[in-house]
Write an enzyme that holds these catalytic residues in place. Structure first.
Site, PDB file in Angstrom:
ATOM      1  N   ARG A 169       0.844  -1.185   0.000  1.00 55.40           N
ATOM      2  CA  ARG A 169       0.000   0.000   0.000  1.00 55.40           C
ATOM      3  C   ARG A 169       0.886   1.244   0.000  1.00 55.40           C
ATOM      4  O   ARG A 169       1.949   1.270   0.615  1.00 55.40           O
ATOM      5  CB  ARG A 169      -0.921   0.030   1.228  1.00 55.40           C
ATOM      6  N   HIS A 200      -0.669   0.256  -9.878  1.00 56.65           N
ATOM      7  CA  HIS A 200      -1.400  -0.638  -8.975  1.00 56.65           C
ATOM      8  C   HIS A 200      -1.927  -1.869  -9.735  1.00 56.65           C
ATOM      9  O   HIS A 200      -3.108  -2.205  -9.701  1.00 56.65           O
ATOM     10  CB  HIS A 200      -2.565   0.089  -8.301  1.00 56.65           C
TER      11      HIS A 200
END
Length: 313
Positions: A228, A276
């Site tokens: 993250r 991502h």
């Protein structure tokens, strides 16, 4: 009797592929998204969620289970109105695990085998051999050896790399070295040439990658983040890259996504940016897991892979 509704709570995404997959694995459930309307909130028994708007899940009074579309659940738990009396199930999927392992191995080997330098030499038409050295001399440290991290660690070990892991609690695995807790973090970092972050994002791990931790790495270490963006203080990371404390970084996740066009990470010569995509949820395989969890819940059992709210994962 009204059929139970499965609410698809994923911003800006209708989820047509998920509708088709859920029709196969839970045909008795009505799939609805925000674009067509969820209907009577009282009929919503299940929800599939990924970074839902604050308050969206709390509007359903009869939720029996919520399913995250990924291994991480921080984007769901960040909602202060999240109904913590409702079970939350995270994804543990072989396809997701394999994708993450591929991403980690790709960037470990790109760095170890000096491929970025050879790319540069090719553009300049330079014939310039460089020596990579044996894998056993490369110490890969993985922060977070859960399902995803452990799979990557095993594959790296089998390729000959010297692998270590760091977690909140002690773990063990043949052919690897493990460190546990904040008291052993600096020792773990000191033995790491390539640092991989696969931690869950919690209050304890937010900005764990910052100046204070980066200085414990050997000078010229390489950093991979596929967990993250919140794990990293991006200003401190850039400072470490500029100073040479870090030789480079491969980053798939960022504090703000999409990564702003003004971010210096885009243009830094020693940074690889991916949007991502390290590992992506596959509706066909994950819908089967959700269908099994729905059947479990309807039998009065816990869903697959329930989240521990105290730990945050």
């Amino acid at each position: 009797m009204d059929r139970p509704v499965l609410a698809f709570c994923v911003p800006k995404f209708a989820g047509d592929s998920w509708r088709a997959a859920m029709a196969e694995h839970a045909p008795h459930v009505v799939f609805r998204n925000r674009f067509e309307g969820f209907g009577d909130p009282a009929l919503v028994r299940y929800a599939i969620a990924w970074n839902p708007p604050p308050g969206e899940l709390a509007q359903f009074p009869n939720l029996a289970c919520i399913f995250s579309l990924g291994a991480g659940v921080d984007g769901i738990l960040a909602d202060p109105t999240f109904p913590r009396t409702v079970p939350l199930s995270r994804v543990v999927d072989p396809d997701l695990t394999q994708g993450m392992t591929q991403y980690v191995l790709l960037h470990v080997m790109l760095h170890h085998r000096k491929q970025r330098a050879f790319d540069s030499f090719q553009r300049e038409r330079l014939w310039k051999p460089l020596t990579a050295g044996p894998a056993g001399d490369v110490r890969v440290g993985i922060m977070g050896t859960g399902v995803l991290g452990m799979d990557a660690a095993r594959k790296l070990r089998d390729l000959g790399y010297a692998v270590s892991g760091w977690n909140a609690s002690r773990k063990s695995e043949p052919g690897m070295t493990f460190f546990a807790g904040m008291g052993e973090l600096s020792a773990f970092l000191a033995e790491t040439n390539i640092l991989v972050c696969l931690l869950p994002l919690t209050d304890a791990t937010r900005h764990i990658i910052r100046a204070e931790t980066l200085r414990h790495l050997p000078k010229g270490a390489f950093f991979i983040n596929a967990a993250r963006g919140g794990h990293v203080n991006e200003d401190d990371l850039l400072a470490a890259l500029d100073s040479g404390q870090l030789a480079g970084a491969a980053l798939d996740v960022f504090e703000t996504e999409p990564l702003p066009v003004t971010s210096r990470l885009w243009s830094h010569p020693h940074v690889t940016v991916t949007p991502h995509v390290a590992s992506q949820s596959n509706p066909k395989t994950i819908a089967a897991l959700i269908g099994e969890s729905i059947r479990r819940v309807e039998r009065g059992e816990a869903p697959l892979n329930p989240v521990d709210f105290l730990r945050g994962y």
